[in-house]
Design a protein around this motif. Structure first.
Motif, mmCIF file in Angstrom:
data_model
loop_
_atom_site.group_PDB
_atom_site.id
_atom_site.type_symbol
_atom_site.label_atom_id
_atom_site.label_comp_id
_atom_site.label_asym_id
_atom_site.label_seq_id
_atom_site.Cartn_x
_atom_site.Cartn_y
_atom_site.Cartn_z
ATOM 1 N N LEU A 388 0.824 -1.200 0.000
ATOM 2 C CA LEU A 388 0.000 0.000 0.000
ATOM 3 C C LEU A 388 0.866 1.261 0.000
ATOM 4 N N VAL A 389 1.926 1.247 0.803
ATOM 5 C CA VAL A 389 2.804 2.416 0.875
ATOM 6 C C VAL A 389 3.596 2.583 -0.423
ATOM 7 N N PRO A 464 1.270 -4.821 -8.002
ATOM 8 C CA PRO A 464 0.829 -4.463 -9.365
ATOM 9 C C PRO A 464 -0.638 -4.076 -9.441
ATOM 10 N N VAL A 465 -1.475 -4.687 -8.607
ATOM 11 C CA VAL A 465 -2.900 -4.350 -8.597
ATOM 12 C C VAL A 465 -3.104 -2.924 -8.088
ATOM 13 N N LEU A 466 -2.425 -2.564 -7.023
ATOM 14 C CA LEU A 466 -2.567 -1.219 -6.465
ATOM 15 C C LEU A 466 -2.025 -0.157 -7.418
ATOM 16 N N ARG A 467 -0.911 -0.469 -8.086
ATOM 17 C CA ARG A 467 -0.324 0.509 -8.995
ATOM 18 C C ARG A 467 -1.143 0.667 -10.275
ATOM 19 N N VAL A 491 -11.612 2.567 -2.409
ATOM 20 C CA VAL A 491 -10.898 2.437 -3.688
ATOM 21 C C VAL A 491 -9.716 1.488 -3.539
ATOM 22 N N ASP A 492 -8.708 1.893 -2.770
ATOM 23 C CA ASP A 492 -7.474 1.103 -2.685
ATOM 24 C C ASP A 492 -7.700 -0.271 -2.058
ATOM 25 N N LEU A 493 -8.281 -0.281 -0.854
ATOM 26 C CA LEU A 493 -8.398 -1.545 -0.142
ATOM 27 C C LEU A 493 -9.378 -2.497 -0.815
ATOM 28 N N SER A 494 -10.452 -1.965 -1.378
ATOM 29 C CA SER A 494 -11.426 -2.851 -2.026
ATOM 30 C C SER A 494 -10.844 -3.472 -3.296
ATOM 31 N N ILE A 495 -10.072 -2.693 -4.059
ATOM 32 C CA ILE A 495 -9.459 -3.245 -5.275
ATOM 33 C C ILE A 495 -8.316 -4.188 -4.917
ATOM 34 N N ALA A 496 -7.532 -3.851 -3.897
ATOM 35 C CA ALA A 496 -6.440 -4.734 -3.477
ATOM 36 C C ALA A 496 -6.967 -6.089 -3.025
ATOM 37 N N ALA A 571 -9.872 -12.105 -8.498
ATOM 38 C CA ALA A 571 -10.633 -11.538 -9.603
ATOM 39 C C ALA A 571 -9.823 -11.607 -10.880
ATOM 40 N N PRO A 572 -10.467 -11.638 -12.046
ATOM 41 C CA PRO A 572 -9.732 -11.657 -13.304
ATOM 42 C C PRO A 572 -8.815 -10.446 -13.428
#
Length: 578
Positions: A388-389, A464-467, A491-496, A571-572
């Protein structure tokens, strides 16, 4: 403005910003404390034991160790097997990435998962699988490769093939095919279009995969220890030998420093390659708009040897898949062979101590699962905070350098000798920092050591997902009135969370198969399954060998099954790097 004049929304906003500041401060501090206490400190203590004599710094060990022919022989073997293993992994992996990520066919998903199995297998299991394949009486025993340099290199390629396929394929899948199609339409041959258009776009991913494969080959431990014995080795195995058999801490410390330098250089190359890869990804179409090819020739494209190149890539991939399956199938088959024919005798014997173990294999399996579960939880918390950081993109150059440094810092446990970490734990965790507790007797010591190894894998899966998150999502949420804390959560945590399943799988598999540090830290009455397998390897007799094969199958099925189950939960498109 006085506090009394602040409106309720202003107070809430100020409170929200304060919580965000506290969160980010903790997100940076907690991983750094964890890395400092459970990685940097044990490694420093271990190295200091070799360089501090009578309270004085003594660096004469470098001259002493490097004056030994054995040291240069081990360094040469490490570089040779890492270079050759990396080159073969890339040469075989690029065609595999093309077939598995640029074309659709029935069974593609299964093959993608199958080629990943060797990477998640414990290194001890890989060593046992190849040993059973190459020994006299094995399917390939006539080649007389048992205990040879070629056998070690083959096992390293077996392990690292998936690193190249997934890293290169993840980028290749997202490349816009229209650039290559335009080159073909202008008369370029398929080979020239690939070399001049596609290959330059893939170079960052290939460089990143090659640097990681070199890192894994140069620091191989369990596989080389089982296949090479005392004749062939790496710096990693030599540290273990110098520590456990010769009690030469000075030599182990010197070799640890050498390995640290090699790892740091490799990580710098890998970091730059990943940065270039991210820039390349920013120039491609979104993954949802790129469809895998079905070998259809676009209108206006000249005919040529495109199908021939595809056939060659397919043939190479099919051959590699068969070679990947051979050690695994042979391991299962030989575990079912008994002196009286076929049966489950070796698996039945796992419920006994075999006359040489302190616990049964099933008890060791349960202990491994408990330890791996604890290690996975720790790794997810620490690795998730690091990802995350590091995913932040500061505007100032100082901030960008700090983020890049933090990313590289938490990759060091991937390459620093697990033997150094494990032995460092024994030397440093006796009342550490003056605390009134001996952590060496704590049941958490083994999970913590395994979590140190698993944290970089969690970071590489989640980062890579967060970026890849579009900054406009955060901007839109903030425009709609969301506080910084709510933007972070929604946004960040739900997508991560989409990559959480794969992160759990890799962390659990890494913990389940960890051997280097665990061999020092596991107690005789609570050994892990890899430790028990290594003990069985050293016991003479057909019964012990049969139990070794059966226990290796159990460990292989556990790790592969856990990773496969966790990968289905993601997730895909999540975790594209792995």
């Amino acid at each position: 403005m006085s506090v009394s004049t602040l409106t309720r929304p202003d107070v809430a906003a100020a409170s929200g910003r304060g919580r965000v500041v506290v969160f980010w401060s903790a997100a940076v501090a907690l991983p750094l404390i964890f890395l400092g206490v459970f990685f940097a400190w044990p490694v420093a203590v271990m190295i200091a034991k070799g360089f501090v004599v009578d309270g004085q710094l003594d660096l004469s060990g470098f001259a002493d160790v490097f004056s030994r022919p054995r040291t240069w022989r081990i360094v040469g073997l490490t570089v040779a097997q890492a270079t050759l293993g990396t080159a073969l992994s890339v040469l075989l992996g690029v065609p595999g990435a093309y077939v598995l990520y640029r074309h659709t066919f029935r069974g593609r998903t299964f093959l993608r998962a199958f080629v990943t199995v060797p990477f998640v297998l414990p290194t001890v299991v890989v060593g046992v699988a190849f040993r059973s394949l190459l020994v006299s009486g094995g399917p390939l025993g006539f080649l007389h490769l048992d205990g040879t340099f070629a056998a070690i290199v083959a096992a390293l390629v077996f392990f690292n093939y998936a690193v190249v396929v997934r890293a290169v394929g993840g980028l290749w899948e997202r490349l816009d095919p229209r650039a290559e199609q335009a080159a073909r339409a202008l008369g370029a041959s398929p080979w020239r279009a690939f070399v001049t258009v596609t290959l330059p776009q893939l170079t960052p991913a290939i460089a990143s995969a090659a640097s990681l494969a070199f890192l894994f080959c140069a620091t191989a431990f369990g596989t080389v220890l089982v296949l090479g014995g005392l004749q062939f080795g790496t710096i990693e195995t030599e540290i273990w030998i110098q520590t456990t058999q010769f009690l030469d801490l000075r030599a182990a410390a010197v070799l640890s420093v050498v390995q640290l330098v090699v790892v740091a250089g490799t990580l710098i190359v890998a970091g730059r390659a990943r940065s270039r890869r991210e820039q390349a990804l920013g120039l491609t179409l979104p993954s949802a708009s790129v469809r895998p090819l079905r070998l259809r020739r676009p209108a206006g494209m000249p005919t040529g040897d495109g199908h021939a190149l595809t056939l060659v890539a397919t043939a190479v991939t099919a051959l590699v898949v068969l070679l990947l399956a051979l050690p695994l199938v042979n391991l299962v088959v030989r575990s079912l062979r008994t002196p009286d024919g076929w049966g489950l005798d070796h698996y039945t014997a796992l419920g006994t101590t075999g006359g040489s173990l302190t616990v049964t294999v099933w008890q060791a399996t349960l202990n491994s699962l408990r330890v791996a579960l604890d290690a996975t939880v720790i790794a997810l918390v620490v690795g998730g905070l690091v990802a995350l950081v590091v995913s932040r993109r500061p505007r100032r150059a100082v901030g960008r350098r700090a983020v890049a440094g933090l990313d590289a810092l938490f990759m060091l446990p991937l390459g620093v000798s697990a033997v150094t970490v494990g032995f460092g734990f024994l030397l440093s965790m006796h009342h550490p920092f003056g605390l009134p507790v001996d952590l060496r007797t704590s049941p958490l010591l083994v999970p913590i050591a395994q979590a140190v190894v698993a944290v970089p894998l969690v970071v590489r899966v989640v980062l890579p997902v967060l970026r890849a998150i579009d900054p406009r999502l955060r901007e839109a949420a903030a425009t709609l009135g969301a506080t910084p804390g709510r933007v972070l959560r929604t946004v960040d945590l739900s997508i991560a969370g989409r990559s959480l399943g794969l992160a759990v799988g890799f962390a659990f598999a890494a913990s389940l198969g960890e051997f280097g540090a665990t061999s020092f830290l596991s107690r005789p009455d609570r050994p892990t399954l890899p430790v028990v397998i290594f003990r069985l390897i050293g016991r003479p007799g057909a019964e012990s060998y049969g139990m070794t094969l059966a226990a290796s199958v159990v460990l292989a099925v556990l790790t592969a099954g856990i990773v496969a189950a966790c990968e289905r939960l993601r997730a895909p498109g999540a975790g594209g790097e792995w």
